[in-house]
Scaffold this motif. Structure first.
Motif, PDB file in Angstrom:
ATOM      1  N   MET A   1       0.836  -1.199   0.000  1.00 50.95           N
ATOM      2  CA  MET A   1       0.000   0.000   0.000  1.00 50.95           C
ATOM      3  C   MET A   1       0.873   1.252   0.000  1.00 50.95           C
ATOM      4  O   MET A   1       1.906   1.287   0.663  1.00 50.95           O
ATOM      5  N   ARG A   2       0.463   2.246  -0.780  1.00 56.00           N
ATOM      6  CA  ARG A   2       1.223   3.514  -0.858  1.00 56.00           C
ATOM      7  C   ARG A   2       0.369   4.610  -0.222  1.00 56.00           C
ATOM      8  O   ARG A   2      -0.679   4.986  -0.774  1.00 56.00           O
ATOM      9  N   ILE A   3       0.835   5.067   0.938  1.00 59.42           N
ATOM     10  CA  ILE A   3       0.026   6.006   1.734  1.00 59.42           C
ATOM     11  C   ILE A   3       0.795   7.301   1.950  1.00 59.42           C
ATOM     12  O   ILE A   3       2.022   7.289   2.115  1.00 59.42           O
ATOM     13  N   LEU A   4       0.053   8.416   1.968  1.00 60.29           N
ATOM     14  CA  LEU A   4       0.628   9.712   2.359  1.00 60.29           C
ATOM     15  C   LEU A   4      -0.146  10.192   3.584  1.00 60.29           C
ATOM     16  O   LEU A   4      -1.385  10.169   3.595  1.00 60.29           O
ATOM     17  N   ASP A  76      13.265  -1.852   0.255  1.00 62.83           N
ATOM     18  CA  ASP A  76      12.200  -1.996   1.257  1.00 62.83           C
ATOM     19  C   ASP A  76      10.904  -1.310   0.821  1.00 62.83           C
ATOM     20  O   ASP A  76       9.864  -1.491   1.449  1.00 62.83           O
ATOM     21  N   CYS A  77      10.946  -0.538  -0.268  1.00 65.02           N
ATOM     22  CA  CYS A  77       9.719   0.140  -0.741  1.00 65.02           C
ATOM     23  C   CYS A  77       8.950  -0.721  -1.741  1.00 65.02           C
ATOM     24  O   CYS A  77       7.928  -0.267  -2.279  1.00 65.02           O
ATOM     25  N   SER A  78       9.417  -1.954  -1.991  1.00 63.79           N
ATOM     26  CA  SER A  78       8.763  -2.750  -3.030  1.00 63.79           C
ATOM     27  C   SER A  78       7.314  -3.103  -2.666  1.00 63.79           C
ATOM     28  O   SER A  78       6.470  -3.244  -3.541  1.00 63.79           O
ATOM     29  N   ARG A  79       7.009  -3.239  -1.359  1.00 64.20           N
ATOM     30  CA  ARG A  79       5.636  -3.599  -0.951  1.00 64.20           C
ATOM     31  C   ARG A  79       4.786  -2.381  -0.638  1.00 64.20           C
ATOM     32  O   ARG A  79       3.649  -2.484  -0.230  1.00 64.20           O
ATOM     33  N   ILE A 101       6.036   6.787 -11.702  1.00 63.51           N
ATOM     34  CA  ILE A 101       5.952   6.240 -13.071  1.00 63.51           C
ATOM     35  C   ILE A 101       7.330   5.688 -13.466  1.00 63.51           C
ATOM     36  O   ILE A 101       7.455   4.569 -13.953  1.00 63.51           O
ATOM     37  N   GLY A 102       8.373   6.485 -13.210  1.00 64.76           N
ATOM     38  CA  GLY A 102       9.739   6.091 -13.570  1.00 64.76           C
ATOM     39  C   GLY A 102      10.162   4.799 -12.891  1.00 64.76           C
ATOM     40  O   GLY A 102      10.930   4.016 -13.442  1.00 64.76           O
ATOM     41  N   LEU A 103       9.662   4.550 -11.689  1.00 63.53           N
ATOM     42  CA  LEU A 103      10.037   3.337 -10.953  1.00 63.53           C
ATOM     43  C   LEU A 103       9.019   2.212 -11.183  1.00 63.53           C
ATOM     44  O   LEU A 103       9.054   1.183 -10.501  1.00 63.53           O
ATOM     45  N   SER A 104       8.116   2.426 -12.133  1.00 66.15           N
ATOM     46  CA  SER A 104       7.041   1.463 -12.438  1.00 66.15           C
ATOM     47  C   SER A 104       6.226   1.109 -11.201  1.00 66.15           C
ATOM     48  O   SER A 104       5.856  -0.050 -10.980  1.00 66.15           O
ATOM     49  N   LYS A 105       5.976   2.106 -10.365  1.00 63.34           N
ATOM     50  CA  LYS A 105       5.115   1.881  -9.206  1.00 63.34           C
ATOM     51  C   LYS A 105       3.781   2.583  -9.478  1.00 63.34           C
ATOM     52  O   LYS A 105       3.749   3.577 -10.202  1.00 63.34           O
TER      53      LYS A 105
END
Ligand code: AP5
Ligand code: MG
Length: 217
Positions: A1-4, A76-79, A101-105
């Motif tokens: 999950m990507r949270i701010l 460690d940011c892969s998940r 986008i550049g990191l394909s995330k």
């Protein structure tokens, strides 16, 4: 999950972020913490940015974006990850979109906005104490350590952040209103903002956040 996690200075971003990171098993990435470490180590970057933090001004976007880009490339940011204190301006938010986008995330899944009244923020920040060794955060009234000025977790000394004086806090609140609050609209247009009342107790705020996270998981 990507949270701010967003909110004004003293809203409780760092306090809640530590819990969220452990609950979601994702890294807590705080630009403020990264900058303070660089300053403590007197690195080239630390010397360059010290005056911005001491006066409560924002570090220039190009410097901040470079730091975050490097951090998000770590394995460690892969998940997923939890961002705290970045982005703080519209150009930073646009840069983040480009980095992902550049990191394909994928884009951010969720923005948690913690709101707290300005008078409460002042009281929270001037009463905050932080461990010099492990970074754990306390408050002289709301989250006191068991022994005065000593960290419960590691026994390190507690100190007051140099930007937690009444004058600098007032600058930081002003900078937040002018430069960071408009970001909310940027993410509201994507329909990913969830509001949380930050005036509840630390445990109650976390319960609210946990509900929000479970609802989108
Ligand atoms: P940063 O470190 O991000 O500071 P901030 O945004 O001003 O927020 P704080 O860390 O002060 O507050 P918080 O919301 O984390 O509150 P906390 O949980 O500690 O940035 C510092 C500086 O770095 C900036 O001014 C800028 O110069 C630079 N910078 C950073 N990112 C940047 C970027 N992207 N671009 C440019 N420059 C950047 O809680 C506060 C206190 O309240 C604690 O004592 C806590 O125990 C207590 N507390 C928390 N929750 C509660 C509660 N519910 N009830 C009672 N007490 C509570
Ligand atoms: Mg913080």
């Amino acid at each position: 999950m990507r949270i701010l996690i967003m909110g004004p200075p003293g809203a409780g971003k760092g306090t809640q972020a530590a819990r969220i990171a452990s609950f979601c098993e994702i890294p807590h990435i705080s630009t403020g913490d990264i900058f303070r470490t660089e300053i403590k180590e007197s690195s080239e970057l630390g010397k360059k940015i010290k005056s911005y933090l001491d006066t409560g001004k924002l570090v220039p976007d190009e410097v901040t974006v470079m730091v975050i880009k490097k951090r998000l490339q770590q394995p460690d940011c892969s998940r997923g990850f939890l961002l705290d204190g970045f982005p703080r301006t519209i150009p930073q938010a646009e840069a983040l979109d480009g980095i992902l986008i550049g990191l394909s995330k994928n884009r951010l899944d969720l923005v948690i906005n913690i709101s707290v009244d300005a008078q409460v923020l002042l009281e929270r920040l001037t009463g905050r104490r932080v461990c010099r060794n492990c970074g754990d955060t306390y408050h002289i009234l709301y989250q006191p350590p068991q022994k005065d000025e000593i960290c419960d977790r590691c026994g390190g000394d507690l100190y007051q952040r140099s930007d937690d004086t009444a004058e600098t806090v007032s600058n930081r609140l002003d900078v937040y209103q002018r430069q960071t609050a408009p970001l909310l609209e940027y993410y509201q247009k994507r329909d990913i903002v969830q509001e949380v009342n930050g005036e509840l107790s630390i445990d109650q705020v976390f319960k609210e956040i946990e509900k929000v996270i479970r609802s989108i998981d």
